[in-house]
Design a protein around this motif. Structure first.
Motif, PDB file in Angstrom:
ATOM      1  N   LEU A 119      34.108  24.001   1.375  1.00 21.16           N
ATOM      2  CA  LEU A 119      34.196  22.847   2.264  1.00 21.16           C
ATOM      3  C   LEU A 119      33.587  23.201   3.608  1.00 21.16           C
ATOM      4  O   LEU A 119      33.877  24.257   4.182  1.00 21.16           O
ATOM      5  CB  LEU A 119      35.658  22.423   2.454  1.00 21.16           C
ATOM      6  N   GLU A 120      32.751  22.325   4.117  1.00 19.53           N
ATOM      7  CA  GLU A 120      32.078  22.550   5.400  1.00 19.53           C
ATOM      8  C   GLU A 120      32.745  21.712   6.488  1.00 19.53           C
ATOM      9  O   GLU A 120      32.993  20.517   6.303  1.00 19.53           O
ATOM     10  CB  GLU A 120      30.591  22.189   5.293  1.00 19.53           C
ATOM     11  N   PHE A 121      33.042  22.345   7.613  1.00 19.75           N
ATOM     12  CA  PHE A 121      33.669  21.667   8.746  1.00 19.75           C
ATOM     13  C   PHE A 121      32.817  21.878   9.990  1.00 19.75           C
ATOM     14  O   PHE A 121      32.065  22.852  10.103  1.00 19.75           O
ATOM     15  CB  PHE A 121      35.088  22.198   8.996  1.00 19.75           C
ATOM     16  N   HIS A 122      32.963  20.953  10.918  1.00 16.36           N
ATOM     17  CA  HIS A 122      32.236  21.021  12.181  1.00 16.36           C
ATOM     18  C   HIS A 122      33.172  20.551  13.289  1.00 16.36           C
ATOM     19  O   HIS A 122      33.766  19.480  13.187  1.00 16.36           O
ATOM     20  CB  HIS A 122      30.985  20.138  12.137  1.00 16.36           C
ATOM     21  N   CYS A 123      33.315  21.364  14.325  1.00 19.38           N
ATOM     22  CA  CYS A 123      34.218  21.035  15.429  1.00 19.38           C
ATOM     23  C   CYS A 123      33.448  21.081  16.740  1.00 19.38           C
ATOM     24  O   CYS A 123      32.865  22.110  17.087  1.00 19.38           O
ATOM     25  CB  CYS A 123      35.408  22.001  15.476  1.00 19.38           C
ATOM     26  N   ASN A 124      33.461  19.972  17.465  1.00 17.49           N
ATOM     27  CA  ASN A 124      32.754  19.880  18.743  1.00 17.49           C
ATOM     28  C   ASN A 124      33.629  20.240  19.930  1.00 17.49           C
ATOM     29  O   ASN A 124      33.178  20.133  21.074  1.00 17.49           O
ATOM     30  CB  ASN A 124      32.197  18.468  18.933  1.00 17.49           C
ATOM     31  N   HIS A 125      34.869  20.642  19.681  1.00 16.85           N
ATOM     32  CA  HIS A 125      35.795  20.966  20.761  1.00 16.85           C
ATOM     33  C   HIS A 125      36.480  22.297  20.481  1.00 16.85           C
ATOM     34  O   HIS A 125      36.590  22.733  19.327  1.00 16.85           O
ATOM     35  CB  HIS A 125      36.849  19.870  20.932  1.00 16.85           C
ATOM     36  N   CYS A 126      36.939  22.917  21.552  1.00 17.31           N
ATOM     37  CA  CYS A 126      37.673  24.179  21.420  1.00 17.31           C
ATOM     38  C   CYS A 126      39.073  23.910  20.878  1.00 17.31           C
ATOM     39  O   CYS A 126      39.570  22.793  20.928  1.00 17.31           O
ATOM     40  CB  CYS A 126      37.772  24.879  22.777  1.00 17.31           C
ATOM     41  N   GLY A 127      39.695  24.967  20.395  1.00 12.22           N
ATOM     42  CA  GLY A 127      41.075  24.826  19.957  1.00 12.22           C
ATOM     43  C   GLY A 127      41.387  25.668  18.736  1.00 12.22           C
ATOM     44  O   GLY A 127      40.546  26.387  18.201  1.00 12.22           O
ATOM     45  N   LEU A 128      42.636  25.546  18.302  1.00  8.39           N
ATOM     46  CA  LEU A 128      43.116  26.210  17.104  1.00  8.39           C
ATOM     47  C   LEU A 128      43.105  25.194  15.967  1.00  8.39           C
ATOM     48  O   LEU A 128      43.836  24.207  15.995  1.00  8.39           O
ATOM     49  CB  LEU A 128      44.523  26.756  17.318  1.00  8.39           C
ATOM     50  N   ILE A 129      42.262  25.426  14.979  1.00  5.39           N
ATOM     51  CA  ILE A 129      42.126  24.514  13.842  1.00  5.39           C
ATOM     52  C   ILE A 129      42.957  25.040  12.679  1.00  5.39           C
ATOM     53  O   ILE A 129      42.807  26.198  12.278  1.00  5.39           O
ATOM     54  CB  ILE A 129      40.651  24.360  13.416  1.00  5.39           C
ATOM     55  N   GLU A 130      43.837  24.203  12.167  1.00  2.00           N
ATOM     56  CA  GLU A 130      44.653  24.549  11.009  1.00  2.00           C
ATOM     57  C   GLU A 130      44.170  23.739   9.802  1.00  2.00           C
ATOM     58  O   GLU A 130      44.130  22.508   9.858  1.00  2.00           O
ATOM     59  CB  GLU A 130      46.132  24.263  11.262  1.00  2.00           C
ATOM     60  N   ILE A 131      43.811  24.441   8.746  1.00  2.00           N
ATOM     61  CA  ILE A 131      43.392  23.790   7.500  1.00  2.00           C
ATOM     62  C   ILE A 131      44.371  24.220   6.415  1.00  2.00           C
ATOM     63  O   ILE A 131      44.465  25.401   6.095  1.00  2.00           O
ATOM     64  CB  ILE A 131      41.952  24.163   7.121  1.00  2.00           C
ATOM     65  N   THR A 132      45.084  23.251   5.868  1.00  2.00           N
ATOM     66  CA  THR A 132      46.148  23.539   4.907  1.00  2.00           C
ATOM     67  C   THR A 132      45.851  22.859   3.578  1.00  2.00           C
ATOM     68  O   THR A 132      45.586  21.652   3.540  1.00  2.00           O
ATOM     69  CB  THR A 132      47.505  23.045   5.430  1.00  2.00           C
ATOM     70  N   CYS A 133      45.862  23.630   2.504  1.00  2.00           N
ATOM     71  CA  CYS A 133      45.826  23.073   1.147  1.00  2.00           C
ATOM     72  C   CYS A 133      47.270  22.826   0.729  1.00  2.00           C
ATOM     73  O   CYS A 133      48.010  23.770   0.467  1.00  2.00           O
ATOM     74  CB  CYS A 133      45.131  24.025   0.181  1.00  2.00           C
ATOM     75  N   GLU A 134      47.669  21.566   0.687  1.00  2.08           N
ATOM     76  CA  GLU A 134      49.075  21.248   0.474  1.00  2.08           C
ATOM     77  C   GLU A 134      49.483  21.312  -0.996  1.00  2.08           C
ATOM     78  O   GLU A 134      50.509  21.886  -1.337  1.00  2.08           O
ATOM     79  CB  GLU A 134      49.385  19.865   1.051  1.00  2.08           C
TER      80      GLU A 134
END
Length: 316
Positions: A119-134
């Motif tokens: 999976l490809e993600f793109h973030c234009n802002h700073c921060g802590l990104i959480e990606i969870t497979c539920e």
């Protein structure tokens, strides 16, 4: 799936009608096949549930703002039967606002094999990104029934600003900046001592290269110094804002200001320390910045610490 269930009910009704209308063994056998085969497929789901494992993996735990990053979902099927259809729910969340986005993935896994989905993600802002497979929901071969397999695999990605040199900071005297304390050192005087020799990393200042030892070893080596507290520049920083002004633009601006000041000091060959406020623990942290690795670790710690928010009562 509901469409298939309606068709299944209609098939049962037709099979029952045929069995009653034609009192023969063939009609009864057809009716029982219509009823039992899908039920057997349902029982197989519980067998699959114990034989399927899901893992997640990210290549980089820290990326620059605006860069693409990838999450690899690995589904392993240890049974001798293939899973023809399954769906997976993935949750994407940035800690700054707490809002999340659900992503549904459709996949299949052959028998005794594994399936890798990137999976490809793109973030234009700073921060802590959480990606969870539920969870992973697997379906039987007729797509009449499904079983949910909890996963709860979570990956955290730190998105930091791009390091840029602040030309104004280099052109103007240090004392013009309120949050920087200039080191008092006479020309030619060096109160630091070498405490370690390490390999060169991109971003290290040329002044720190140990040229004599580098020529002997055939590779660039860097000198690490131990400096007295009074000989180091000080940068004061804190992520605290009013509730209404805490947005992505404000957050990005503050973090960019911090890393750019530290990066400029490193490029000028000036080791320094950052005194920053930890909102969750409500204490001040003291971090020394002597290399680009230290700066990256500082950005990670500041982002993970979150933002302190002021309400009207605090301001009063």
């Amino acid at each position: 799936m509901w469409k298939n269930r309606i068709i299944y009910i209609l098939c049962i009704c037709a099979g029952t009608y045929y069995a009653v209308l034609y009192d023969k063994y063939v009609s009864l056998a057809i009716m029982w096949c219509i009823i039992t085969i899908p039920l057997f497929s349902l029982l197989c789901l519980f067998f699959f549930k114990k034989r399927i494992k899901v893992e997640t993996m990210v290549i980089e735990q820290m990326v620059k703002m605006g860069e693409d990053f990838f999450l690899t979902v690995i589904t392993k099927n240890h049974s001798i039967f293939p899973v023809s259809y399954s769906t997976m729910k993935v949750k994407y969340k940035n800690q700054l606002d707490g809002q999340f986005q659900n992503i549904d993935i459709v996949c299949r896994v052959d028998a005794k094999s594994e399936e890798r989905i990137q999976l490809e993600f793109h973030c234009n802002h700073c921060g802590l990104i959480e990606i969870t497979c539920e969870y992973l929901r697997i379906y039987d071969y007729f797509r009449l029934f499904s079983v949910k397999i909890p996963i709860e695999e979570k990956e955290e990605i730190i998105v930091i600003p791009e390091f840029e040199i602040m030309e104004d900071l280099l052109e103007n005297p240090w004392e013009n900046f309120e949050n920087i304390k200039k080191s008092i050192m006479k020309k030619g005087e060096d109160s630091s001592e070498i405490i370690n020799i390490r390999e060169y990393h991109p971003g290290d200042h040329p002044k720190s290269i140990h040229w004599k030892l580098s020529s002997k070893k055939g590779q660039l080596l860097i000198k690490e110094f131990a400096m007295e507290e009074d000989d180091m520049d000080i940068v004061n920083f804190g992520l605290v804002c009013e509730e209404e002004e805490c947005n992505y633009e404000w957050y990005d601006e503050k973090l960019e200001e911090l890393v750019n000041i530290c990066w400029t000091l490193l490029q000028a060959g000036r080791m320094h320390k950052v005194i920053w406020y930890h909102p969750q623990m409500e204490i001040y942290e003291n971090t020394k910045i002597q290399s680009v690795e230290d700066l990256g670790e500082l950005a990670k710690q500041v982002i993970c610490a979150g933002v302190g928010r002021l309400n009207k009562e605090d301001m009063a």
